[in-house]
Design a protein around this motif. Structure first.
Motif, short mmCIF file in Angstrom:
data_model
loop_
_atom_site.label_atom_id
_atom_site.label_comp_id
_atom_site.label_asym_id
_atom_site.label_seq_id
_atom_site.Cartn_x
_atom_site.Cartn_y
_atom_site.Cartn_z
N LYS A 71 -32.46 21.17 -34.50
CA LYS A 71 -32.00 19.94 -35.15
C LYS A 71 -32.34 18.70 -34.32
O LYS A 71 -32.57 17.63 -34.85
N SER A 72 -32.32 18.86 -32.99
CA SER A 72 -32.57 17.72 -32.10
C SER A 72 -34.01 17.23 -32.18
O SER A 72 -34.30 16.07 -31.88
N LYS A 86 -31.03 7.91 -28.71
CA LYS A 86 -30.32 7.51 -29.93
C LYS A 86 -30.82 8.29 -31.14
O LYS A 86 -30.03 8.70 -32.00
N LYS A 87 -32.12 8.50 -31.19
CA LYS A 87 -32.70 9.23 -32.32
C LYS A 87 -32.27 10.70 -32.31
O LYS A 87 -31.95 11.28 -33.36
N LYS A 91 -29.90 12.70 -35.12
CA LYS A 91 -30.31 13.96 -35.76
C LYS A 91 -29.23 15.03 -35.62
O LYS A 91 -28.93 15.76 -36.56
N LEU A 92 -28.64 15.10 -34.42
CA LEU A 92 -27.62 16.11 -34.17
C LEU A 92 -26.36 15.85 -34.99
O LEU A 92 -25.77 16.77 -35.56
N VAL A 103 -26.67 13.10 -25.10
CA VAL A 103 -27.91 13.61 -24.50
C VAL A 103 -27.98 13.12 -23.06
O VAL A 103 -27.86 11.93 -22.80
N LYS A 104 -28.15 14.06 -22.14
CA LYS A 104 -28.26 13.70 -20.73
C LYS A 104 -29.54 14.32 -20.15
O LYS A 104 -29.93 15.42 -20.53
#
Length: 251
Positions: A71-72, A86-87, A91-92, A103-104
């Motif tokens: 999905k990511s 951000k995108k 999506k997630l 997200v890291k």
């Protein structure tokens, strides 16, 4: 006296030269270090170390790791510094079971996906399959194989509509210790109340209630049951007030 002054100045000259030399050396070391740092950065960005090598998923319980990675949209080998956080988050969070996502980036080339799922508060029965009902009232279509998790109420006769959303919201408002003693919730509408439900409890009692005041009334369930004879089962009516009617038994 003049001679003494000249000698004093001469004594100072070596110290001044030494100070300037140390200052020049420090500047040279700084420039050399900066040069090598720039070289290392260039090598890093051109090497596989700057490409995504590992993608980890944390915080998920229901949604499989691989599904979240798919999905990511992230792929191994992509430039880690061109990643649009951000995108990826958008999506997630478009996934029906994901409430929040982060997200890291972990040095040197790891991407960490941190997931917070919508809480599963009940399960709806569709014959032989059970589908999770999330706190937002959404029914997750993928069926579960095997038994339903312990202490999860089973909902029957509900559709994915406003009635179910209200039911999910009311269950969310209840303390876990009360939700855990609910075995089944049946949607049993009446002509006078389209929100009427019938509950079957793990302790053997039956509850007649309405969704509109469900959480408000059910918080008093332990107090009501404590005043009843546990050997005499029946219906606890919570639609308007609160009263108990025992099941009819044969002599």
């Amino acid at each position: 006296m003049n001679q003494r002054k000249v000698l004093s100045l001469e004594d100072r000259i070596p110290k001044i030269k030494e100070h300037r030399k140390r200052k020049a050396n420090r500047r040279l070391i700084f420039l050399i270090s900066l040069f090598f740092l720039l070289i290392m950065l260039v090598i890093y960005f051109q090497s596989p170390l700057s490409h995504v090598n590992e993608i980890t998923v944390q915080g998920n319980e229901s949604v499989p790791d691989q599904l979240i990675i798919d999905k990511s949209g992230l792929k191994k080998g992509a430039n880690i510094w061109k990643l649009d956080k951000k995108k990826v988050i958008q999506k997630l969070e478009n996934h029906e079971e994901v409430k929040h996502a982060k997200v890291k980036i972990g040095f040197p080339n790891t991407v960490k996906l941190q997931i917070q799922e919508y809480e599963t508060i009940a399960y709806v029965s569709t014959g032989t399959d059970f589908h999770p009902i999330l706190e937002n009232g959404l029914i997750v279509k993928n069926s579960l194989e095997g038994a339903v998790p312990v202490n999860a109420p089973i909902l029957s006769n509900f559709n994915e509509d406003e009635i179910l959303e209200n039911m999910a919201r009311e269950l969310k408002e209840l303390p876990p210790e009360i939700v855990n003693i609910i075995s089944e919730v049946h949607y049993t509408p009446k002509n006078t109340d389209k929100y009427h439900i019938t509950l079957f409890m793990n302790d053997g009692f039956e509850v007649s209630a309405t969704i509109l005041t469900f959480s408000e009334k059910m918080v008093h369930y332990p107090s009501i049951v404590s005043q009843l004879d546990p050997k005499v089962k029946g219906v606890i009516d919570m639609e308007v007030g609160s009263f108990f009617k025992a099941y009819e038994t044969k002599e």
